[in-house]
Design an enzyme around this catalytic site. Structure first.
Site, mmCIF file in Angstrom:
data_model
loop_
_atom_site.group_PDB
_atom_site.id
_atom_site.type_symbol
_atom_site.label_atom_id
_atom_site.label_comp_id
_atom_site.label_asym_id
_atom_site.label_seq_id
_atom_site.Cartn_x
_atom_site.Cartn_y
_atom_site.Cartn_z
ATOM 1 C CD GLU A 1 7.198 2.103 -1.752
ATOM 2 O OE1 GLU A 1 7.810 1.316 -2.411
ATOM 3 O OE2 GLU A 1 7.682 3.212 -1.515
ATOM 4 C CD GLU B 1 0.859 0.289 3.043
ATOM 5 O OE1 GLU B 1 0.794 1.693 2.861
ATOM 6 O OE2 GLU B 1 1.686 -0.184 3.418
#
Length: 348
Positions: free
Chosen positions: A318, A171
């Site tokens: 991420e 994310e």
């Protein structure tokens, strides 16, 4: 015998077969330690003693958060879009680590403040231009929350068409440690204080201020205690980010399709907790990549009684931890499928 008890019995039999297969490999019994436990898990997910998990991919869900207006972050929301651009360019941290693992990365715009131009690696599933300020009002409407869940589930069809059997969830979203902390607190009952950390960096007003904002947000929503799917939806609507909600929906669909779900860090784990609350059993398909340096992550892993594969003091997000864990999952898969069997008695 009920369908549920029949499924449980067949899973128990398969687990026994997997353990027997591992005992028969050309190695001392148990010599590959936790890799053998992982092999049993992915064999159960794949429904086979010789699983073929197909392609691995990492999905990075991006969204912005209205609660950043309360000074809970060290960076402005515009940074979300800048990092997302790096992901599409192949130069973000997750891209570098994924390349080392031979894994592809795609970006899902779940609801950033501004859209990005079309790109081959971009899935445009944006619900709105960021969530509302959850300290003052629900982060999203009922319709927006439902749309985010459904968009996440629909992404799984995209994966199935590409024969993706291992999917990592990452994310991007300035302010999403606040959203994840709120969701995790509401769904687990863990103390909010234990779930408040610096995120991308300690906010200028400090962690005590961040805690007070999140505490106010919990008080404002006043969600009644319950473990129902309806309450879980309300928790996500009140506190979640579009990327967290969409990720949770995607995880439920991935589990139903028999994929290995590689959970990254604190935010992804909050998403997995929400997915499990929505569809019990989803967590059985989850492999937890690493323990983030974000303080609340260790608390969530302990609550779930799971051990992460790695502990490297990372807190990038991420999907970076997922990228590093995927080769370990692949090793467990190949051990079951390709490692030689030892004839006769096994060395101890």
């Amino acid at each position: 015998m009920t369908v549920q008890s029949g499924v449980k019995q067949s899973q128990t039999l398969l687990a026994d077969e997997l353990r027997a297969r591992l005992r028969g490999k050309a190695k001392p019994v148990g010599s590959l330690g936790r890799l053998e436990d992982l092999a049993v898990q992915i064999g159960l997910i794949g429904g086979s003693t010789s699983p073929d998990l197909g392609i691995a991919k990492i999905l990075v869900f991006a969204g912005d958060h209205g609660i950043t207006a309360e000074g809970v972050t060290a960076y402005p929301s515009v940074v979300t879009r800048e990092i997302a651009k790096f992901v599409l360019a192949g130069t973000a941290g997750v891209n570098v680590l994924a390349r080392a693992a031979g894994v592809g990365v795609e970006l899902v715009d779940a609801g950033m403040l501004e859209p990005l131009p079309p790109h081959d690696l971009l899935l445009d599933r944006r619900i709105a231009s960021g969530t509302k300020n959850a300290r003052r009002e629900p982060a999203m409407s009922i319709e927006e929350c439902a749309a985010a869940l459904e968009a996440g589930r629909a992404i799984d069809a995209h994966l199935g068409a590409e024969n993706v059997g291992i999917v990592g969830y990452g994310e991007i979203g300035i302010g999403n440690t606040s959203a994840a902390g709120l969701v995790a607190h509401a769904l687990t009952g863990l103390g909010l204080k234990s779930l408040v950390g610096p995120g991308a960096g300690t906010p200028a007003l400090g962690l005590d201020h961040k805690y007070q904002v999140l505490s106010d947000t919990i008080d404002r929503a006043a969600i009644a205690p319950s473990t129902s799917e309806k309450r879980t939806f309300e928790v996500l609507r009140q506190f979640g980010g579009f990327e967290i909600v969409m990720m949770a929906g995607a995880m439920t669909a991935a589990a139903a399709a028999g994929r290995v779900i590689v959970v990254d860090g604190f935010i992804s784990t909050a998403g997995a907790i929400a997915a499990e609350a929505l569809v019990p059993g989803t967590i059985d398909n989850c492999v937890f990549a690493h323990c983030s340096a974000e303080p609340g992550h260790a608390a969530l892993l302990k609550h779930l009684s799971v051990k992460p594969l790695l502990e490297l003091e990372m807190r990038l997000g991420e999907g970076s931890g997922a990228a590093l864990a995927i080769p370990i999952i692949r090793a467990a898969e190949l051990m079951l499928r390709e490692m030689a069997d030892l004839p006769g008695e096994h060395p101890e």
